[in-house]
Design an enzyme around this catalytic site. Structure first.
Site, short mmCIF file in Angstrom:
data_model
loop_
_atom_site.label_atom_id
_atom_site.label_comp_id
_atom_site.label_asym_id
_atom_site.label_seq_id
_atom_site.Cartn_x
_atom_site.Cartn_y
_atom_site.Cartn_z
CG ASN A 147 -8.66 -1.22 12.26
OD1 ASN A 147 -7.75 -2.51 11.54
ND2 ASN A 147 -9.61 -0.41 11.12
CG ASP B 96 0.00 -0.81 2.34
OD1 ASP B 96 0.91 -0.54 2.45
OD2 ASP B 96 -0.83 -1.14 3.75
CD GLU C 286 -8.80 0.85 7.72
OE1 GLU C 286 -8.67 0.06 8.33
OE2 GLU C 286 -7.90 1.58 7.56
CG HIS D 92 -6.20 -2.31 8.97
ND1 HIS D 92 -6.11 -0.84 9.41
CD2 HIS D 92 -4.85 -2.39 9.08
CE1 HIS D 92 -4.78 -0.93 9.60
NE2 HIS D 92 -3.69 -0.84 9.21
C1 F6R Z 1 2.09 -1.14 6.41
C2 F6R Z 1 0.03 -1.96 6.16
C3 F6R Z 1 -0.49 -2.19 7.32
C4 F6R Z 1 0.16 -2.48 8.61
C5 F6R Z 1 -0.47 -2.60 10.08
C6 F6R Z 1 0.50 -2.25 11.17
O1 F6R Z 1 2.04 -2.01 4.61
O2 F6R Z 1 0.11 -2.91 5.19
O3 F6R Z 1 -1.61 -3.05 7.44
O4 F6R Z 1 0.64 -3.80 8.55
O5 F6R Z 1 -1.03 -1.06 10.46
O6 F6R Z 1 1.30 -0.98 11.35
P1 F6R Z 1 2.32 -1.53 12.74
O7 F6R Z 1 2.95 -2.39 12.12
O8 F6R Z 1 3.08 -0.39 12.69
O9 F6R Z 1 1.72 -1.51 14.18
#
Ligand code: F6R
Length: 250
Positions: A136, A67, A143, A138
């Site tokens: 959450n 992403d 989401e 995701h």
């Molecule tokens: C990032 C992504 C997100 C993160 C998630 C956890 O490329 O796809 O899904 O993996 O938000 O983020 P952290 O590791 O910062 O807790």
């Protein structure tokens, strides 16, 4: 689904890097799906060490990131493109033309998303997709209530995601509200998935993703239907798993 619990985030990251390195050594042309954020940092640090000290060769590896924020260019300090170059790509021998990250500034986003999917296909599909999990639930920026059939597209970030990402930006109003992300359908097509989770703020989401019935309200639960998913988490993230004792390792 294999669930491996390590003592802390570093140990979890080391193991994940080891599995990625093994994949690359077995198949030098491995196609990797990569994630950004705090969780994969120990993984990237170890991959850099393996490149420098143990001849891990990335020269034929292809990567696709999950992403990118819409509105941020690759040079922006907060872009995921910049994150990947600073934390991994600048330090290994990857061929820049084999690095793929969605372009948050694409003029025609719809065409860009289709092209991103095409590129994945042309590369032969993703062999191993590294994933983090949002508090959450995701994965990527899919989401809660995203379709499990979704493909690469522009999405609105959930308010809790904007808050969670606030830590990287000067002020909350600077956090982008939209992102371009691979879809859950795109992720599920990867030949294998490696979900990494660390920290107590992920415990609830991880338990919901792994041990509750599959539901689009917890996007990561889609992985329950993926035949080759490995979950590596630390003890804090595993705290709410009821089957944890069966899986614990040092
Ligand atoms: C990032 C992504 C997100 C993160 C998630 C956890 O490329 O796809 O899904 O993996 O938000 O983020 P952290 O590791 O910062 O807790």
């Amino acid at each position: 689904m294999e669930i491996i619990i390590k003592v802390n985030a570093e140990a979890a990251g080391l193991l994940a890097a080891g599995l990625i390195a093994e994949k690359i050594r077995t198949n030098p042309k491995t196609v990797l799906g990569l994630a950004t954020g705090g969780t994969p940092l120990p993984v990237y640090e170890e991959l850099v060490r393996l490149y420098r000290q143990e001849n891990l060769d990335f020269s034929s590896v292809t990567t696709f990131n999950l992403d990118e924020y819409v509105g941020l260019g690759g040079e922006d300090a907060n872009s995921y493109c910049r994150f990947m170059w600073e934390n991994l790509f600048n330090h290994i021998n990857i061929a820049p033309e084999r690095v793929h990250i969605p372009n948050g500034l694409a003029e025609d986003m719809e065409a860009h998303c289709l092209e991103y999917e095409d590129r994945i296909q042309q590369a032969g599909g993703i062999d191993l997709q590294l994933l983090g999990i949002g508090a959450n639930g995701h994965i990527g920026f899919n989401e809660p209530n995203s379709s499990f059939a979704s493909r690469t597209r522009v999405v609105n970030l959930a308010p809790e995601t904007v808050k969670a990402n606030r830590r990287f930006f000067p002020a909350e109003e600077d956090v982008p509200r939209r992102a371009v992300t691979m879809g859950i359908g795109t992720i599920l097509e990867s030949r294998s998935c490696l979900l990494l989770a660390a920290g107590e703020n992920k415990a609830e989401a991880l338990a919901a993703a792994l041990e509750a019935p599959v539901s689009s309200s917890v996007p990561a639960s889609a992985l329950q239907s993926h035949p080759r998913t490995t979950v590596i988490c630390d003890r804090a993230a595993a705290a709410k798993l009821r089957n944890r004792l069966k899986n614990e390792s040092a």
